[in-house]
Motif scaffolding. Structure first.
Motif, PDB file in Angstrom:
ATOM      1  N   LEU A  26       0.851  -1.181   0.000  1.00 32.45           N
ATOM      2  CA  LEU A  26       0.000   0.000   0.000  1.00 32.45           C
ATOM      3  C   LEU A  26       0.888   1.233   0.000  1.00 32.45           C
ATOM      4  CD1 LEU A  26      -2.658   1.555   0.322  1.00 32.45           C
ATOM      5  CD2 LEU A  26      -2.560   1.069   2.756  1.00 32.45           C
ATOM      6  N   PHE A  27       0.667   2.108  -0.968  1.00 31.84           N
ATOM      7  CA  PHE A  27       1.403   3.371  -1.071  1.00 31.84           C
ATOM      8  C   PHE A  27       0.396   4.503  -0.981  1.00 31.84           C
ATOM      9  CE2 PHE A  27       2.927   6.880  -3.734  1.00 31.84           C
ATOM     10  CZ  PHE A  27       4.106   7.182  -3.090  1.00 31.84           C
ATOM     11  N   SER A  28       0.720   5.540  -0.198  1.00 27.66           N
ATOM     12  CA  SER A  28      -0.214   6.644  -0.013  1.00 27.66           C
ATOM     13  C   SER A  28       0.540   7.944   0.233  1.00 27.66           C
ATOM     14  CB  SER A  28      -1.136   6.357   1.177  1.00 27.66           C
ATOM     15  OG  SER A  28      -2.017   7.435   1.399  1.00 27.66           O
ATOM     16  N   ASN A  29      -0.151   9.056   0.043  1.00 26.61           N
ATOM     17  CA  ASN A  29       0.416  10.352   0.390  1.00 26.61           C
ATOM     18  C   ASN A  29       0.062  10.729   1.827  1.00 26.61           C
ATOM     19  OD1 ASN A  29      -2.329  10.764  -0.215  1.00 26.61           O
ATOM     20  ND2 ASN A  29      -1.989  12.836  -0.942  1.00 26.61           N
ATOM     21  N   ASN A  30      -0.421   9.765   2.589  1.00 27.68           N
ATOM     22  CA  ASN A  30      -0.784   9.974   3.984  1.00 27.68           C
ATOM     23  C   ASN A  30      -0.236   8.810   4.797  1.00 27.68           C
ATOM     24  OD1 ASN A  30      -2.698   9.913   6.454  1.00 27.68           O
ATOM     25  ND2 ASN A  30      -3.177  11.851   5.450  1.00 27.68           N
ATOM     26  N   ASP A  31       0.098   9.068   6.025  1.00 28.36           N
ATOM     27  CA  ASP A  31       0.604   8.022   6.911  1.00 28.36           C
ATOM     28  C   ASP A  31      -0.583   7.263   7.489  1.00 28.36           C
ATOM     29  OD1 ASP A  31       2.527   6.565   8.213  1.00 28.36           O
ATOM     30  OD2 ASP A  31       2.802   8.022   9.826  1.00 28.36           O
ATOM     31  N   ILE A  32      -0.790   6.046   7.027  1.00 36.48           N
ATOM     32  CA  ILE A  32      -1.951   5.266   7.446  1.00 36.48           C
ATOM     33  C   ILE A  32      -1.511   3.941   8.067  1.00 36.48           C
ATOM     34  CG2 ILE A  32      -3.589   6.270   5.833  1.00 36.48           C
ATOM     35  CD1 ILE A  32      -3.065   4.067   3.919  1.00 36.48           C
ATOM     36  N   ASP A  33      -2.418   3.336   8.787  1.00 38.32           N
ATOM     37  CA  ASP A  33      -2.116   2.084   9.485  1.00 38.32           C
ATOM     38  C   ASP A  33      -3.269   1.098   9.280  1.00 38.32           C
ATOM     39  OD1 ASP A  33      -0.840   0.238  11.113  1.00 38.32           O
ATOM     40  OD2 ASP A  33      -1.628   1.109  12.968  1.00 38.32           O
ATOM     41  N   PHE A  34      -3.433   0.640   8.044  1.00 37.24           N
ATOM     42  CA  PHE A  34      -4.493  -0.315   7.728  1.00 37.24           C
ATOM     43  C   PHE A  34      -3.974  -1.730   7.944  1.00 37.24           C
ATOM     44  CE2 PHE A  34      -6.735   2.475   4.293  1.00 37.24           C
ATOM     45  CZ  PHE A  34      -7.056   3.406   5.262  1.00 37.24           C
ATOM     46  N   SER A  35      -4.778  -2.556   8.568  1.00 32.22           N
ATOM     47  CA  SER A  35      -4.403  -3.956   8.752  1.00 32.22           C
ATOM     48  C   SER A  35      -4.544  -4.697   7.426  1.00 32.22           C
ATOM     49  CB  SER A  35      -5.307  -4.614   9.801  1.00 32.22           C
ATOM     50  OG  SER A  35      -6.616  -4.781   9.275  1.00 32.22           O
ATOM     51  N   GLU A  36      -3.900  -5.834   7.330  1.00 33.64           N
ATOM     52  CA  GLU A  36      -3.993  -6.662   6.115  1.00 33.64           C
ATOM     53  C   GLU A  36      -5.441  -7.082   5.860  1.00 33.64           C
ATOM     54  OE1 GLU A  36      -1.714  -7.463   3.733  1.00 33.64           O
ATOM     55  OE2 GLU A  36      -0.408  -6.044   4.778  1.00 33.64           O
ATOM     56  N   ASP A  37      -6.152  -7.433   6.917  1.00 33.97           N
ATOM     57  CA  ASP A  37      -7.559  -7.824   6.774  1.00 33.97           C
ATOM     58  C   ASP A  37      -8.407  -6.666   6.268  1.00 33.97           C
ATOM     59  OD1 ASP A  37      -7.121 -10.437   7.554  1.00 33.97           O
ATOM     60  OD2 ASP A  37      -7.665 -10.086   9.657  1.00 33.97           O
ATOM     61  N   TYR A  38      -8.123  -5.466   6.761  1.00 37.46           N
ATOM     62  CA  TYR A  38      -8.886  -4.310   6.315  1.00 37.46           C
ATOM     63  C   TYR A  38      -8.605  -4.017   4.842  1.00 37.46           C
ATOM     64  CZ  TYR A  38     -11.115   0.196   6.090  1.00 37.46           C
ATOM     65  OH  TYR A  38     -11.931   1.229   5.723  1.00 37.46           O
ATOM     66  N   ILE A  39      -7.356  -4.146   4.433  1.00 37.41           N
ATOM     67  CA  ILE A  39      -6.995  -3.935   3.019  1.00 37.41           C
ATOM     68  C   ILE A  39      -7.727  -4.947   2.142  1.00 37.41           C
ATOM     69  CG2 ILE A  39      -5.096  -4.095   1.350  1.00 37.41           C
ATOM     70  CD1 ILE A  39      -3.290  -2.860   3.562  1.00 37.41           C
ATOM     71  N   LYS A  40      -7.800  -6.187   2.581  1.00 37.32           N
ATOM     72  CA  LYS A  40      -8.539  -7.208   1.831  1.00 37.32           C
ATOM     73  C   LYS A  40     -10.017  -6.840   1.729  1.00 37.32           C
ATOM     74  CE  LYS A  40      -5.456 -11.023   2.943  1.00 37.32           C
ATOM     75  NZ  LYS A  40      -5.257 -12.230   3.745  1.00 37.32           N
ATOM     76  N   SER A  41     -10.576  -6.297   2.808  1.00 41.87           N
ATOM     77  CA  SER A  41     -11.992  -5.909   2.770  1.00 41.87           C
ATOM     78  C   SER A  41     -12.221  -4.745   1.806  1.00 41.87           C
ATOM     79  CB  SER A  41     -12.503  -5.570   4.169  1.00 41.87           C
ATOM     80  OG  SER A  41     -12.032  -4.322   4.608  1.00 41.87           O
ATOM     81  N   LEU A  42     -11.256  -3.838   1.701  1.00 44.72           N
ATOM     82  CA  LEU A  42     -11.371  -2.742   0.729  1.00 44.72           C
ATOM     83  C   LEU A  42     -11.343  -3.286  -0.696  1.00 44.72           C
ATOM     84  CD1 LEU A  42      -9.099   0.018   2.310  1.00 44.72           C
ATOM     85  CD2 LEU A  42     -11.600  -0.043   2.224  1.00 44.72           C
TER      86      LEU A  42
END
Length: 135
Positions: free
Chosen positions: A67-83
């Protein structure tokens, strides 16, 4: 003791919790979620493009192997899968989603990211028109 308390307050404000979901951006930022397939390459963004993105309060997230972003984020792997499941399901290739300040999906396309289309869509929104008038 006062110095210690002041230092604690400064550090508390400075160390903010990183966003853990896209809901944390609601009413603060517009989001562009880009689910990229194929070659893992981050977008090359010019200073001019970065300025346009910042002016419109856009946080972009590029999903590939990482995950690459212009903001400092802390998404879990499970949350990324849900997205992925919620926004990229059924896509046969790369796709992107524009999410407005209200958290609603404003546009979804199955194509490489098109900043000109994104900016035009945002600039036509009533809240953006209000932002422009108030500047």
């Amino acid at each position: 003791m006062e110095i210690l308390f002041s230092l604690f307050l400064i550090v508390s404000v400075w160390i903010q919790d990183k966003p853990k979901s896209i809901e944390d951006f609601q009413w603060k930022n517009r989001l562009v979620l880009y689910f990229q397939t194929g070659v893992n390459s981050n977008l090359s963004l010019t200073d001019s493009l970065e300025h346009e993105i910042q002016e419109r309060k856009i946080v972009y997230m590029i999903f590939n192997d990482s995950l690459f972003s212009n903001n400092d984020i802390d998404f879990s792997e499970d949350y990324i899968k849900s997205l992925h499941k919620k926004y990229a399901m059924g896509a046969k290739g790369s796709c992107w989603v524009l999410i407005g300040l209200d958290g609603g999906v404003k546009m979804r396309r199955e194509e490489p990211i098109d900043w000109k289309l994104i900016f035009g869509t945002i600039d036509a929104m009533p809240m953006r028109q209000s932002e422009i008038r108030n500047k």
